[in-house]
Motif scaffolding. Structure first.
Motif, PDB file in Angstrom:
ATOM      1  N   GLN A 119      70.585  50.920 -46.039  1.00 41.33           N
ATOM      2  CA  GLN A 119      70.315  49.611 -46.640  1.00 41.33           C
ATOM      3  C   GLN A 119      70.847  48.491 -45.744  1.00 41.33           C
ATOM      4  OE1 GLN A 119      68.392  48.969 -49.457  1.00 41.33           O
ATOM      5  NE2 GLN A 119      68.483  46.937 -48.512  1.00 41.33           N
ATOM      6  N   ASP A 163      68.720  45.484 -44.225  1.00 39.04           N
ATOM      7  CA  ASP A 163      69.140  44.092 -44.388  1.00 39.04           C
ATOM      8  C   ASP A 163      69.460  43.411 -43.058  1.00 39.04           C
ATOM      9  OD1 ASP A 163      68.906  44.530 -47.117  1.00 39.04           O
ATOM     10  OD2 ASP A 163      71.072  44.816 -47.409  1.00 39.04           O
ATOM     11  N   ASP A 185      72.126  43.556 -41.372  1.00 39.89           N
ATOM     12  CA  ASP A 185      73.450  42.973 -41.555  1.00 39.89           C
ATOM     13  C   ASP A 185      74.413  43.589 -40.542  1.00 39.89           C
ATOM     14  OD1 ASP A 185      76.010  42.242 -42.449  1.00 39.89           O
ATOM     15  OD2 ASP A 185      75.355  42.202 -44.547  1.00 39.89           O
ATOM     16  N   ASP A 226      60.717  42.474 -40.053  1.00 43.74           N
ATOM     17  CA  ASP A 226      61.387  43.135 -41.167  1.00 43.74           C
ATOM     18  C   ASP A 226      61.210  44.640 -41.062  1.00 43.74           C
ATOM     19  OD1 ASP A 226      62.183  40.731 -42.195  1.00 43.74           O
ATOM     20  OD2 ASP A 226      60.582  40.613 -43.683  1.00 43.74           O
TER      21      ASP A 226
END
Length: 116
Positions: A12, A16, A18, A60
């Motif tokens: 995840q 994201d 991140d 993305d």
């Protein structure tokens, strides 16, 4: 450690994009290799630099875990990724832990063609 939960949370963070959260999964001196890193890279600073450039240059991405297999001191995990709604990938990670963080991560990727 619940490796399925670890893997899902880690993927995840990739979805994201991140960088700082991802670094939290890796030991400060972790070794990381994927098809784009030739001889691999070592340590948070090199990984931060690589991930920042990678995420800045990709559309993305959505990672979905498929399965994980426990191995001594880690796991192997297979996943699917849709990139920008255009391409689909299947990947496989070899993950070895240093304590409770990733100390060694090798990534293998297969292109599956157009995303469905």
């Amino acid at each position: 450690m619940d490796i399925e939960r670890f893997n899902a949370d880690w993927l995840q963070a990739w979805t994201d994009k991140d960088v700082e959260r991802l670094l939290g999964f890796y030991h400060p001196e972790a070794y990381y290799a994927d098809p784009q890193t030739a001889g691999g890279i070592t340590g948070h600073e090199a990984l931060r630099s690589y991930l920042t450039a990678l995420f800045g240059g990709t559309p993305d991405m959505e990672y979905r875990p498929e399965t994980v297999w426990a191995i001594e001191n880690g796991f192997c995990g297979r996943w699917y990724c849709h990139v920008g709604g255009v391409a689909a990938l299947r990947g496989f990670d070899l993950v070895l832990f240093e304590g409770d963080r990733i100390g060694h991560n090798e990534v293998y990727v297969h292109e599956l063609g157009a995303a469905s």
